[in-house]
Design a protein around this motif. Structure first.
Motif, short mmCIF file in Angstrom:
data_model
loop_
_atom_site.label_atom_id
_atom_site.label_comp_id
_atom_site.label_asym_id
_atom_site.label_seq_id
_atom_site.Cartn_x
_atom_site.Cartn_y
_atom_site.Cartn_z
N SER A 117 -4.10 -0.60 9.70
CA SER A 117 -5.36 -1.35 9.59
C SER A 117 -5.69 -2.10 10.88
O SER A 117 -6.81 -2.55 11.07
CB SER A 117 -5.23 -2.38 8.46
OG SER A 117 -4.31 -3.39 8.84
N SER A 132 -1.66 -6.25 12.11
CA SER A 132 -0.49 -6.83 12.80
C SER A 132 -0.79 -7.02 14.28
O SER A 132 -0.48 -8.06 14.87
CB SER A 132 0.73 -5.91 12.67
OG SER A 132 0.91 -5.50 11.36
N ARG A 135 0.84 -1.20 0.00
CA ARG A 135 0.00 0.00 0.00
C ARG A 135 0.88 1.26 0.00
O ARG A 135 2.02 1.23 0.45
CB ARG A 135 -0.97 -0.02 1.18
CG ARG A 135 -0.32 -0.19 2.51
CD ARG A 135 -1.28 -0.74 3.53
NE ARG A 135 -0.69 -0.70 4.86
CZ ARG A 135 -1.03 -1.49 5.85
NH1 ARG A 135 -2.00 -2.35 5.71
NH2 ARG A 135 -0.44 -1.39 7.03
O1 OMP Z 1 2.70 -0.30 6.68
C1 OMP Z 1 2.20 0.54 7.43
O2 OMP Z 1 1.00 0.86 7.37
C2 OMP Z 1 3.07 1.30 8.35
C3 OMP Z 1 2.98 2.67 8.29
C4 OMP Z 1 3.88 3.46 9.03
O3 OMP Z 1 3.83 4.70 9.00
N1 OMP Z 1 4.80 2.84 9.79
C5 OMP Z 1 4.89 1.48 9.90
O4 OMP Z 1 5.78 1.04 10.62
N2 OMP Z 1 3.99 0.69 9.21
C6 OMP Z 1 3.98 -0.79 9.34
O5 OMP Z 1 2.64 -1.23 9.43
C7 OMP Z 1 2.37 -1.97 10.61
C8 OMP Z 1 0.99 -1.65 11.12
O6 OMP Z 1 0.07 -1.79 10.09
P1 OMP Z 1 -1.27 -2.59 10.31
O7 OMP Z 1 -0.92 -4.03 10.52
O8 OMP Z 1 -2.02 -2.37 9.03
O9 OMP Z 1 -1.96 -1.97 11.49
C9 OMP Z 1 3.46 -1.59 11.55
O10 OMP Z 1 3.72 -2.59 12.48
C10 OMP Z 1 4.63 -1.36 10.57
O11 OMP Z 1 5.23 -2.58 10.23
#
Ligand code: OMP
Length: 207
Positions: free
Chosen positions: A122, A125, A28
């Protein structure tokens, strides 16, 4: 203790904020990316972030801490040592030999486990870690995070019984950085538009 505003500026000046057209997790795109992994190279920033998270944690009933791998592991470790709260570590994959564990450390059924995370977009993770912890009969009701990107993760987590307590939201962090002239009005607008159109868990999202 440093204020959240000071902390935001120190994170920015240490290089934790990248601007541009950036590819994030799962392919994304985002106009701003926060790389909080860099704080392992800045012990004073690490301590400040951990202490702010600890303060959030004092309002939450918990027996044990667990950081989402890998970025939040050092944060959870510093919080654990500072507050004498035991910590467990979730592995990304089950160990294939000897103990064959998915969780390292000592815990007992029904202990309240507070999850620590760096960034929620989202919520995927964090939810993956929560589901492993619950599978191990730990109780998870809350997570403390450095940044909630306000892209639907908090609602997704709430629907799964996890309340999110963030140090920063994407909007308030960008406003702080604008106030101290680290980013422009135009960047603030681009980020606000991104938050609006890229909402996970909603039908019409453009992420
Ligand atoms: O990929 C991301 O959305 C992300 C954006 C950001 O600004 N910083 C960042 O570290 N991330 C990664 O995205 C994860 C969280 O995304 P979600 O799993 O979509 O909540 C984090 O643990 C990071 O690995």
């Amino acid at each position: 203790m440093s204020t959240l505003k000071d902390l935001a500026v120190r994170l920015f000046d240490a290089g934790a904020v990248q601007l541009g057209d950036i590819e994030a997790m799962d392919g994304r795109w985002t106009p701003v990316y926060f790389d909080f992994r860099i704080i392992v190279s800045h012990p004073e920033i690490m301590m400040a972030v951990a202490v702010h998270l600890q303060n959030l944690a004092t309002e939450i009933n918990h027996d044990i801490l667990c950081g989402v791998p890998y970025a939040a592991l050092p944060l959870a470790a510093v919080m654990s040592v500072n507050t004498s709260t035991p910590m467990i570590m979730k592995r990304k994959e089950t160990k294939q030999y000897a103990t064959k564990k998915i969780i390292e450390g000592v815990y007992t059924k029904n202990q309240n486990c507070l999850v620590v995370e760096d960034v929620v977009t989202s919520g995927g993770s964090l939810l993956e870690t929560v589901s492993t912890l619950r599978h191990e009969s730990l109780t998870v009701t809350h997570a403390v995070v450095v940044l909630d990107r306000e892209q639907g993760g908090a609602s997704v987590l709430k629907a799964n019984g996890v309340e999110l307590r963030p140090l920063f939201t994407l909007r308030n962090l960008t406003q702080i950085l604008r106030d101290v002239d680290r980013i422009s009005d135009e960047t603030v607008d681009v980020i606000a538009e991104h938050i609006k159109v890229c909402q996970f868990g909603k039908k019409d999202n453009f992420c």
